[in-house]
Each structure stands twice: as structure tokens, then as C-alpha cells.
Design an enzyme around this catalytic site. Structure first.
Site, PDB file in Angstrom:
ATOM      1  CD  GLU A  80      -2.986   0.834   2.374  1.00 21.00           C
ATOM      2  OE1 GLU A  80      -2.745  -0.031   3.246  1.00 21.00           O
ATOM      3  OE2 GLU A  80      -3.905   1.657   2.470  1.00 21.00           O
ATOM      4  N   GLY A 103      -8.685   5.185   7.141  1.00 22.78           N
ATOM      5  CA  GLY A 103      -9.488   5.079   8.345  1.00 22.78           C
ATOM      6  C   GLY A 103      -8.867   4.098   9.324  1.00 22.78           C
ATOM      7  CB  ALA A 104      -8.306   0.650   9.271  1.00 19.76           C
ATOM      8  CB  SER A 105      -3.453   1.182   8.011  1.00 16.62           C
ATOM      9  OG  SER A 105      -3.508   1.333   6.610  1.00 16.62           O
ATOM     10  CB  THR A 106      -1.437   6.266   8.688  1.00 12.60           C
ATOM     11  OG1 THR A 106      -0.932   7.404   7.992  1.00 12.60           O
ATOM     12  CG2 THR A 106      -0.539   5.982   9.889  1.00 12.60           C
ATOM     13  CD  GLN A 107      -0.766   2.821   4.449  1.00 14.11           C
ATOM     14  OE1 GLN A 107      -1.190   2.187   5.424  1.00 14.11           O
ATOM     15  NE2 GLN A 107      -1.567   3.565   3.721  1.00 14.11           N
TER      16      GLN A 107
HETATM   17  N1  LIG Z   1     -14.413  12.785   1.441  1.00 16.17           N
HETATM   18  C1  LIG Z   1     -13.820  12.007   2.329  1.00 16.17           C
HETATM   19  C2  LIG Z   1     -13.566  10.656   2.019  1.00 16.17           C
HETATM   20  C3  LIG Z   1     -12.930   9.876   2.975  1.00 16.17           C
HETATM   21  N2  LIG Z   1     -12.591  10.390   4.182  1.00 16.17           N
HETATM   22  C4  LIG Z   1     -11.909   9.574   5.183  1.00 16.17           C
HETATM   23  O1  LIG Z   1     -10.714   9.060   4.626  1.00 16.17           O
HETATM   24  C5  LIG Z   1     -10.450   7.785   5.191  1.00 16.17           C
HETATM   25  C6  LIG Z   1     -10.290   6.818   4.058  1.00 16.17           C
HETATM   26  O2  LIG Z   1      -9.856   5.636   4.568  1.00 16.17           O
HETATM   27  P1  LIG Z   1     -10.021   4.255   3.780  1.00 16.17           P
HETATM   28  O3  LIG Z   1     -11.462   3.872   3.696  1.00 16.17           O
HETATM   29  O4  LIG Z   1      -9.267   4.345   2.520  1.00 16.17           O
HETATM   30  O5  LIG Z   1      -9.336   3.273   4.815  1.00 16.17           O
HETATM   31  P2  LIG Z   1      -7.972   2.436   4.785  1.00 16.17           P
HETATM   32  O6  LIG Z   1      -8.379   1.043   4.427  1.00 16.17           O
HETATM   33  O7  LIG Z   1      -7.062   3.074   3.774  1.00 16.17           O
HETATM   34  O8  LIG Z   1      -7.416   2.534   6.170  1.00 16.17           O
HETATM   35  C7  LIG Z   1     -11.611   7.449   6.111  1.00 16.17           C
HETATM   36  O9  LIG Z   1     -11.278   7.791   7.430  1.00 16.17           O
HETATM   37  C8  LIG Z   1     -12.718   8.359   5.611  1.00 16.17           C
HETATM   38  O10 LIG Z   1     -13.637   8.703   6.616  1.00 16.17           O
HETATM   39  C9  LIG Z   1     -12.831  11.712   4.460  1.00 16.17           C
HETATM   40  O11 LIG Z   1     -12.494  12.172   5.542  1.00 16.17           O
HETATM   41  N3  LIG Z   1     -13.462  12.504   3.535  1.00 16.17           N
HETATM   42 CA   LIG Z   2      -7.103   4.035   1.796  1.00 10.93          CA
END
Ligand SMILES: Nc1ccn([C@@H]2O[C@H](COP(=O)(O)OP(=O)(O)O)[C@@H](O)[C@H]2O)c(=O)n1
Ligand SMILES: [Ca+2]
Length: 499
Positions: A174, A203-207
Site C-alpha cells: 500500500e 481510516g484503519a491504517s496510515t503509510q
Molecule cells: N471525502 C472524504 C472521504 C474519505 N474520508 C476519510 O478518509 C479515510 C479513508 O480511509 P479508507 O477507507 O481508505 O481506509 P484504509 O483502508 O485506507 O485505512 C476514512 O477515514 C474516511 O472517513 C474523508 O475524511 N473525507
Molecule cells: Ca485508503
């Protein structure tokens, strides 16, 4: 009658050598013009397409990419043509209803069928990559995560595209693909210019991924590849549970566990400096503790009364507790005993880094100003915040103070950015109309569109070629003109000589 005498004059234009020369020059011009016309004819451009589904922890997005068929190995040629946001939550939330995960993709895949020309459908690859939400589900319930992946696989196979697989990406992948995306789009890969580090907050990880100035002391954090004839030696790390949604849960759970009074009340009271004053909402304990990122705790009640205090510095103090910086077995660490060299160069910070900082209007201030503005924002009464943003969902709206403070703390206390290099962090959503994120890099890699060695370049760049052809044509025209003037003069002299 005199003039008839002239006919007998030996006209130099009739000498075979001159006729031959003129014909040769005219032929040359005709060939050159023909080549220019063919080479520069606006051919009906043939595009190819690829589809990548980003199955994130919070939601799934479908990305459609396109590129000119003949130029697929050149940097910067692939562009994002369309995105579609799948309705509802991420696929990992379908653990109790795996069939629902596949069905949720339907609308966006039908849209993809309409956007990509029908004659390209069967050759268009489709990839699904799942990130930290599915990594967590796999930790919690491996069978459920497999069912969800099987469900999306069945769903994707019902479309006329070329299905290439659905899998969970590792954190390293990722990070590395996000780095490839931003550097491909910035056209840094085939030039001797510096590269852009990549910061991705989900939302669940950071890189965090960048080319460091020092040795990489742990193998887990090292990725090597060769692109366009250059070797890249990357540092990357993905922190599972440190995406902003999981970090909020960890932070809330720590506050609950440490406030002893909380155990006795019903509902449990959580007085939270990261939420606005006047914010008061009842939540379930389950909604905070339903993650493998937190150890289960027994409380007197199943409900939390979440009360906002709006105190930025206390909020930052509470968030610092989420990062463990007490131990490091390497020369340098970020947090949680993870090796990290000093950050170096320019960084693109995308995904939730951008969404949050853009919402807060904090994408271009100094670190000190960012802190000041954020403190003011956090202390703004909840009623006023709701009134100022009528279109925004209250759940998201309530979390921006926490998310902004989390981002600042992660970057400064976690990754060790300072007020000096804060300006090197560029909060970005897109580069040249394509989203920054791992999806493009993933597709480029799987379709072998980034060759290890630099592709053969044409003899001349296009602009140089056109300039050359124009100048060369002018040169020949001038030669023709000179030849004409010369021969006209010599034929006149010849005439005069006869008279
Ligand atoms: N317009 C948006 C779209 C996504 N987001 C946030 O951006 C993050 C996207 O994370 P993700 O669904 O890709 O999660 P991971 O699987 O990458 O950890 C989530 O915390 C969403 O709530 C946001 O703040 N504003
Ligand atoms: Ca993501």
C-alpha cells in the site's frame, strides 16, 4: 520573327543535369511533405482501459484509468478517466452478510460498462485491492474475510471485463504503490529530479514512504525496485490501527479506561477535549471497542455519554498517549519501536490527510499558525459548527477537531516533522487530474506498464521533429529560389550573347 530566333538559343533549363536536379528537389519536397502529413495526421486515438477497486476500511471506490494504446510504457501517460464511490460502507463491514459486499459493487460496475467502450470490455483488466479494514477483519475472523473476498470475486466476474483478482494488500504494498503513483504522475521517475515522499492516511491504517538519506536498519521497512533504468531504495511503513477512525477508537478507549469514575456511572461519561463544547451524544461501548486494535474491557454500562470539552492542548496530550515513543532498538524510531530514518525531501500527503486539512482550511499555513487555528476551531461551540456546515453529516463534522489534532500529532510527534520542514508537506488530492493513492501504482505494476529499463526514445522529440521539418523545407525552398534566380540570370546572359 526575331523572337523565333530565340527558340534556337541553347536554354540552360533544358540541360539534362538541371532538369534532373529540379526533379530531384521537387521529389524531395513531395516526400517530406507526405511524411509530415502522415506522421502528424490526427489519428483517431486508440485508448486502453483498466479498472481498480480500492476496497478501503470506510468505503470502496472504483477507479477507471485510460491511456493511449501505443504509449503505455511512457511515464505520465495513464490518466484517471472516472471514479465511482460505492454506496454504503467498506467491504469489511459485510462480515455478517458477505453477499452484500459483492452486491454493493453493482452500481459502480454498471457505470464502468457504460464509460468504457464496448469493444474494449473483454481486454480491460479489473483488480480489487483491499486495505486495512480487511486486514483487521482477517485478524478478527479469517473465515469471514475469505467469504467477503469470495463474494466480491463472484460479483466482479459477472461483468464483461477481464477479472484479475481480489486480494488484501500488505501495508508495504500500500505504501510503495502510493509512492509510485505520486511519482509517476509528477513525472519524477525518468528524470534526475528528486522524488516525492508519500503520506497516506486511511481510516484503519496510515503509510509513510520516502527515499531516506541513511541506511534502512530493518528489512521490513525496505523496498527496492528498478523503474525506467533507475534503482530506488525506499523506506516504507504502514501502521495498522493508526488510520484516523481506529486512532479515535484507541484514544477514546484510553480515556475511558483511565477515568475511574467512568466505570461507576450509567451511561459511562466520557469528557473529551477533542470534541466541541456543547457536543453531547450517547454511543454504545461496542461502537468503540468493536476492533482488534483495542483489548476488550468490562464496563458497568453498555452506553457512553460522549461530552465535548473543546480543549485543543488537552486533546493533543490525550492523542500523544496513543503513540509509544519510550523505546527504540534502532538509531531512530517514529513510534511503537518502528525504525524510521529522518524525513527528507518533499512529501505529498493525500487521502484523509488532505480531506481533513482541506476541510479545516489548513493546507498552506506554518506549523505554529496551523496549531493556533486548530485550537480556535476545537473551542468553537458545537451548535455554531453545525450551523456553519449544514450539508455535512454530523458524525463526520464532530470528528474534525480530533482528526486535525491527530494529523498534527502524527506528523510532528510520530514522524518527526518540524516547524522547519512542515512546508515540505503538500496536502494534495490529485496530481494532473488523477487521485493520489495506491490504486494507479498497483495497476501500473500489475500491467507491467513501468519498465525496469528506460524505453527507446524517438530520434527527436516531437516538437524538435516538427521544427526540423519546417526549417529543412524552408532551406530547400530557398535553395530552389536561388537556383531559379541563378539560371534565369545565366539564360539572360546567354540570350544577350547571341544578340
Ligand atoms: N471525502 C472524504 C472521504 C474519505 N474520508 C476519510 O478518509 C479515510 C479513508 O480511509 P479508507 O477507507 O481508505 O481506509 P484504509 O483502508 O485506507 O485505512 C476514512 O477515514 C474516511 O472517513 C474523508 O475524511 N473525507
Ligand atoms: Ca485508503
Amino acid at each position: 520573327m526575331d523572337e523565333q530566333g530565340e527558340v534556337k538559343v541553347k536554354n540552360p533549363w533544358h540541360r539534362p543535369a538541371f532538369i534532373f536536379l529540379a526533379a530531384f528537389i521537387i521529389l524531395g519536397i513531395v516526400i517530406m511533405v507526405a511524411i509530415s502529413v502522415v506522421q502528424n495526421k490526427p489519428l483517431p486515438q486508440k485508448y486502453k482501459y483498466g479498472i481498480v477497486l480500492d476496497a478501503g476500511s470506510s468505503h470502496t471506490s472504483v477507479f477507471i484509468y485510460e491511456w493511449p494504446a501505443e504509449k503505455e510504457n511512457n511515464t505520465g501517460m495513464v490518466q484517471q478517466k472516472h471514479t465511482c464511490n460505492v454506496k454504503g460502507k467498506g467491504i469489511s463491514s459485510y462480515d455478517a452478510d458477505p453477499d452484500g459486499a459483492g452486491k454493493s459493487l453493482q452500481d459502480c460496475m454498471v457505470e464502468a460498462k457504460q464509460i468504457i467502450p464496448a469493444h474494449r470490455h473483454t481486454e480491460t483488466p479489473v483488480y480489487l485491492g483491499a486495505t486495512a479494514g480487511m486486514r483487521l477483519l482477517k485478524m478478527k475472523d479469517e473465515a469471514a474475510s475469505e467469504k467477503v473476498l469470495t463474494s466480491v470475486e463472484h460479483s466482479l466476474k459477472t461483468y464483461p471485463f477481464s477479472y484479475q483478482g481480489a486480494r488484501i494488500l500488505s501495508g508495504q504494498e500500500e505504501g510503495a504503490f502510493g509512492w509510485i503513483t505520486v511519482n509517476y504522475l509528477s513525472e519524477n521517475l525518468n528524470k534526475p529530479t528528486g522524488t516525492l515522499g508519500a503520506l497516506d492516511l486511511g481510516g484503519a491504517s496510515t503509510q509513510i514512504t520516502f527515499i531516506p538519506q541513511q541506511d534502512i536498519e530493518s528489512n521490513d521497512n525496505s523496498i527496492d525496485f528498478r523503474l525506467y533504468g533507475n534503482d530506488y531504495h525506499l523506506y516504507t511503513h504502514s501502521f495498522l490501527c493508526y488510520g484516523k477512525d481506529q486512532a479515535l477508537k484507541i484514544s477514546m478507549s484510553k480515556k475511558l479506561v483511565s477515568s475511574h469514575a467512568a466505570y461507576k456511572t450509567d451511561p459511562i461519561e466520557l469528557r473529551d477535549p477533542c470534541f466541541h463544547p456543547g457536543y453531547n451524544t450517547t454511543k454504545t461501548v461496542q461502537s468503540v471497542f468493536n476492533t482488534p486494535c483495542i483489548k476488550a474491557v468490562n464496563f458497568s454500562s453498555g452506553y457512553i455519554s460522549h461530552v465535548g470539552l473543546g480543549n485543543w492542548s488537552q486533546c493533543q496530550q490525550s492523542i500523544r498517549k496513543v503513540f509509544n515513543t519510550s523505546r527504540c532498538a534502532y538509531s531512530k524510531c517514529s513510534f511503537n519501536e518502528v525504525f524510521q530514518p529522518s524525513v527528507d525531501g518533499q512529501f505529498g500527503a493525500f487521502s484523509a490527510f488532505f480531506f481533513v486539512m482541506n476541510f479545516l482550511n489548513l493546507t498552506s499555513d506554518s506549523l505554529a499558525t496551523t496549531k493556533q487555528k486548530l485550537a480556535t476551531y476545537c473551542s468553537t461551540p458545537w451548535g455554531k459548527i453545525v450551523k456553519n456546515h449544514p450539508g455535512t453529516k454530523e458524525k463526520y463534522l464532530s470528528e474534525y477537531c480530533f482528526s486535525g489534532t491527530y494529523i498534527l500529532t502524527l506528523l510532528e510527534d510520530g514522524y518527526n516533522f518540524t516547524s522547519e520542514n512542515w512546508k515540505d508537506i503538500h496536502f494534495i488530492k490529485k496530481i494532473r487530474d488523477s487521485d493520489a493513492g495506491w490504486t494507479l501504482g498497483y495497476m501500473l505494476n500489475l500491467t507491467n506498464m513501468i519498465p525496469a529499463e528506460a524505453p527507446d526514445t524517438p530520434l527527436m522529440p516531437y516538437g524538435g521533429y516538427v521544427t526540423f521539418m519546417i526549417l529543412f523545407t524552408l532551406f530547400i525552398l530557398v535553395l530552389l529560389l536561388l537556383a531559379y534566380l541563378y539560371f534565369r540570370q545565366s539564360s539572360r546572359k546567354a540570350q544577350k550573347g547571341i544578340i
